[in-house]
Design an enzyme around this catalytic site. Structure first.
Site, PDB file in Angstrom:
ATOM      1  N   CYS A  26      41.359   6.792  -1.770  1.00 40.28           N
ATOM      2  CA  CYS A  26      39.907   6.553  -1.704  1.00 40.28           C
ATOM      3  C   CYS A  26      39.243   6.596  -3.075  1.00 40.28           C
ATOM      4  O   CYS A  26      38.099   6.184  -3.232  1.00 40.28           O
ATOM      5  CB  CYS A  26      39.265   7.569  -0.775  1.00 40.28           C
ATOM      6  SG  CYS A  26      39.908   7.448   0.899  1.00 40.28           S
ATOM      7  N   HIS A  55      31.780   7.394  -2.016  1.00 46.75           N
ATOM      8  CA  HIS A  55      32.825   6.988  -1.074  1.00 46.75           C
ATOM      9  C   HIS A  55      32.332   7.283   0.337  1.00 46.75           C
ATOM     10  O   HIS A  55      31.722   8.326   0.593  1.00 46.75           O
ATOM     11  CB  HIS A  55      34.100   7.770  -1.385  1.00 46.75           C
ATOM     12  CG  HIS A  55      35.158   7.590  -0.349  1.00 46.75           C
ATOM     13  ND1 HIS A  55      35.608   6.357   0.026  1.00 46.75           N
ATOM     14  CD2 HIS A  55      35.835   8.499   0.412  1.00 46.75           C
ATOM     15  CE1 HIS A  55      36.527   6.505   0.962  1.00 46.75           C
ATOM     16  NE2 HIS A  55      36.677   7.786   1.214  1.00 46.75           N
ATOM     17  N   ASN A  64      35.350   4.089   7.129  1.00 50.85           N
ATOM     18  CA  ASN A  64      35.976   4.416   5.846  1.00 50.85           C
ATOM     19  C   ASN A  64      36.995   3.316   5.502  1.00 50.85           C
ATOM     20  O   ASN A  64      38.051   3.233   6.133  1.00 50.85           O
ATOM     21  CB  ASN A  64      36.659   5.783   5.954  1.00 50.85           C
ATOM     22  CG  ASN A  64      37.314   6.223   4.655  1.00 50.85           C
ATOM     23  OD1 ASN A  64      37.455   5.435   3.718  1.00 50.85           O
ATOM     24  ND2 ASN A  64      37.728   7.468   4.601  1.00 50.85           N
TER      25      ASN A  64
HETATM   26  N1  ACO Z   1      36.949  12.290  19.822  1.00 47.61           N
HETATM   27  C1  ACO Z   1      36.854  13.465  20.471  1.00 47.61           C
HETATM   28  N2  ACO Z   1      37.420  14.597  20.035  1.00 47.61           N
HETATM   29  C2  ACO Z   1      38.115  14.525  18.877  1.00 47.61           C
HETATM   30  C3  ACO Z   1      38.251  13.336  18.161  1.00 47.61           C
HETATM   31  C4  ACO Z   1      37.641  12.185  18.671  1.00 47.61           C
HETATM   32  N3  ACO Z   1      37.728  10.996  18.055  1.00 47.61           N
HETATM   33  N4  ACO Z   1      38.971  13.572  17.057  1.00 47.61           N
HETATM   34  C5  ACO Z   1      39.286  14.871  17.092  1.00 47.61           C
HETATM   35  N5  ACO Z   1      38.789  15.439  18.187  1.00 47.61           N
HETATM   36  C6  ACO Z   1      38.912  16.819  18.612  1.00 47.61           C
HETATM   37  C7  ACO Z   1      40.137  17.464  18.012  1.00 47.61           C
HETATM   38  O1  ACO Z   1      41.257  17.216  18.817  1.00 47.61           O
HETATM   39  C8  ACO Z   1      39.733  18.915  18.000  1.00 47.61           C
HETATM   40  O2  ACO Z   1      39.957  19.431  19.302  1.00 47.61           O
HETATM   41  P1  ACO Z   1      40.537  20.908  19.501  1.00 47.61           P
HETATM   42  O3  ACO Z   1      39.563  21.826  18.850  1.00 47.61           O
HETATM   43  O4  ACO Z   1      40.603  21.036  20.981  1.00 47.61           O
HETATM   44  O5  ACO Z   1      41.872  20.889  18.826  1.00 47.61           O
HETATM   45  C9  ACO Z   1      38.244  18.860  17.763  1.00 47.61           C
HETATM   46  O6  ACO Z   1      37.818  17.548  18.103  1.00 47.61           O
HETATM   47  C10 ACO Z   1      37.865  19.113  16.319  1.00 47.61           C
HETATM   48  O7  ACO Z   1      36.477  19.159  16.327  1.00 47.61           O
HETATM   49  P2  ACO Z   1      35.658  19.612  15.074  1.00 47.61           P
HETATM   50  O8  ACO Z   1      36.232  20.868  14.507  1.00 47.61           O
HETATM   51  O9  ACO Z   1      34.220  19.663  15.434  1.00 47.61           O
HETATM   52  O10 ACO Z   1      35.929  18.414  14.107  1.00 47.61           O
HETATM   53  P3  ACO Z   1      35.422  18.309  12.663  1.00 47.61           P
HETATM   54  O11 ACO Z   1      34.007  18.732  12.559  1.00 47.61           O
HETATM   55  O12 ACO Z   1      36.404  18.936  11.725  1.00 47.61           O
HETATM   56  O13 ACO Z   1      35.459  16.740  12.418  1.00 47.61           O
HETATM   57  C11 ACO Z   1      36.712  15.063  11.254  1.00 47.61           C
HETATM   58  C12 ACO Z   1      36.703  16.104  12.408  1.00 47.61           C
HETATM   59  C13 ACO Z   1      35.652  14.032  11.533  1.00 47.61           C
HETATM   60  C14 ACO Z   1      38.085  14.418  11.204  1.00 47.61           C
HETATM   61  C15 ACO Z   1      36.395  15.793   9.921  1.00 47.61           C
HETATM   62  O14 ACO Z   1      37.243  16.921   9.784  1.00 47.61           O
HETATM   63  C16 ACO Z   1      36.530  14.905   8.734  1.00 47.61           C
HETATM   64  O15 ACO Z   1      35.785  13.969   8.528  1.00 47.61           O
HETATM   65  N6  ACO Z   1      37.502  15.212   7.837  1.00 47.61           N
HETATM   66  C17 ACO Z   1      37.735  14.412   6.663  1.00 47.61           C
HETATM   67  C18 ACO Z   1      38.812  13.444   6.976  1.00 47.61           C
HETATM   68  C19 ACO Z   1      38.665  12.132   6.251  1.00 47.61           C
HETATM   69  O16 ACO Z   1      37.603  11.713   5.877  1.00 47.61           O
HETATM   70  N7  ACO Z   1      39.787  11.464   6.072  1.00 47.61           N
HETATM   71  C20 ACO Z   1      39.794  10.160   5.494  1.00 47.61           C
HETATM   72  C21 ACO Z   1      40.600  10.079   4.247  1.00 47.61           C
HETATM   73  S1  ACO Z   1      40.043  11.185   3.018  1.00 47.61           S
HETATM   74  C22 ACO Z   1      38.582  10.666   2.512  1.00 47.61           C
HETATM   75  O17 ACO Z   1      38.249   9.526   2.647  1.00 47.61           O
HETATM   76  C23 ACO Z   1      37.666  11.637   1.863  1.00 47.61           C
END
Ligand code: ACO
Length: 338
Positions: A121, A262, A292
């Site tokens: 990214c 980003h 993204n």
């Molecule tokens: N729909 C419903 N539930 C979901 C989904 C979905 N699409 N995805 C995950 N969940 C569930 C998980 O299974 C988890 O369940 P569990 O607690 O029973 O195990 C739960 O949701 C997690 O919920 P939160 O803790 O509220 O999630 P969080 O606030 O951490 O958000 C996210 C998750 C959006 C992935 C966040 O952590 C994030 O954006 N991380 C950065 C990742 C990223 O951007 N990666 C891209 C490459 S790096 C970059 O570009 C910077």
């Protein structure tokens, strides 16, 4: 790498941007039909509402070529007048040859050298920084810099933790040599930390785990991430590096016209802006429509800001990115030609 305060003989001007997106839009509602997710969950956790997705087998070059052509047309520059092409991507058409080489041939950039840069990214920032060094050293006059990714090719569409986040797209900018006291790239800072590399990776994508039937059956060719850990690092590092570039260039929030971050998650962008004291009205956000797109997010956002009149000649712009590696970077520039 320490912050640079260059005294260039030429300044790297960023003079035009062009983009290309796949036709197909995939809404959160469409994903919710196939997965255990909801529009409400995706919007509230990320800010993403829809993304563009290539057809299966549609390689990056199909987006890179129109993006490059549009950029050159807007700049009024012939492909034969370019000295170099750098494509930032983690989803090249093939590992070899570089997509930049395919592009060099497709657009008829007969004099240009060409190579790809893989920095996830942060790829566009890394490629722009690289092009800036060529220009500032006087070894090149015009370089086409692209950021593009077909993330749909790395995604497990059955994994709700990852597939809702990403989209496909490509953007190109033309970087041109201009007078040292004119507009262009002023500040660059980049950092890396390979320690947590495994927290965001595509295990089967190179020499360590070749693409055997067993590796594919295990799904190791799909992107894996520790979402929470990446989230925490992204918020911290993007704010840190943005503040650092501002400090080393003597800038306050009032000196910045536009922040182009980003586009990973609105909940990463908002605290970054808050920590550097820049209001969200000066921050470009398009992840609601595009998700993204990895190396493409910043040039796509630059194009959107230009289209809505927020990016004009002389605009003082801060680019800031964070991604897998871990890697993060920021560039401060003034937009346009002298
Ligand atoms: N729909 C419903 N539930 C979901 C989904 C979905 N699409 N995805 C995950 N969940 C569930 C998980 O299974 C988890 O369940 P569990 O607690 O029973 O195990 C739960 O949701 C997690 O919920 P939160 O803790 O509220 O999630 P969080 O606030 O951490 O958000 C996210 C998750 C959006 C992935 C966040 O952590 C994030 O954006 N991380 C950065 C990742 C990223 O951007 N990666 C891209 C490459 S790096 C970059 O570009 C910077």
């Amino acid at each position: 790498m320490p912050p640079l305060t260059p005294m260039p003989v030429a300044r790297a001007q960023v003079v035009a941007v062009g983009t290309a997106l796949p036709e197909r839009r995939v809404s959160n509602a469409e994903l919710a039909c196939r997965l255990d997710t909801t529009d409400e969950w995706i919007v509230s956790r990320t800010g993403i509402r829809e993304r563009r997705v290539c057809e299966p087998g549609q390689g990056l070059i199909t987006l890179a070529e129109p993006a490059a052509r549009r950029c050159l047309e807007r700049a009024g520059v012939a492909a034969s007048d370019i000295d170099g092409i750098i494509v930032a991507t983690i989803t090249p058409d093939m590992v070899m040859p570089a997509t930049a080489n395919l592009l060099q041939h497709r657009i008829g950039a007969t004099r240009a050298w060409a190579f790809d840069v893989a920095n996830a990214c942060n790829g566009f920032v890394a490629a722009l920084a690289n092009a800036t060094m060529w220009i500032e050293s006087g070894r090149a006059k015009r370089i086409l810099v692209l950021g593009g990714d077909v993330m749909s090719s790395l995604i497990d569409w059955k994994d709700r933790n990852t597939c809702v986040l990403f989209g496909d797209g490509c953007g190109a900018v033309l970087v041109e040599a201009g007078p040292a006291d004119g507009p262009g790239v002023v500040g660059i800072e980049m950092h890396s930390d390979g320690g947590p590399a495994a927290e965001l990776c595509v295990p089967c994508s190179g020499s360590a785990i070749p693409a055997t039937p067993e590796a594919l059956a295990r799904g190791q060719h799909f992107l894996k991430q520790n979402g929470k850990m990446i989230f925490t690092h992204a918020v911290r590092r993007m704010a840190e590096i943005a503040a650092s570039v501002m400090r080393s260039n003597g800038l306050t929030a009032a000196d910045i016209d536009l922040v182009v971050p980003h586009q990973a998650n609105l909940r990463i962008i908002q605290p970054t802006a808050e920590r550097i004291g820049v209001p969200m009205s000066k921050v470009v956000v398009n992840l609601d429509r595009l998700g993204n797109t990895t190396a493409a997010t910043i040039p796509l956002a630059l194009a959107d800001a230009e289209a809505d009149g927020r990016l004009v000649a002389g605009s003082r712009v801060l680019l800031v990115a964070f991604g897998g590696g871990l890697t993060w970077g920021a560039v401060y520039l003034t937009w346009g030609r002298s």
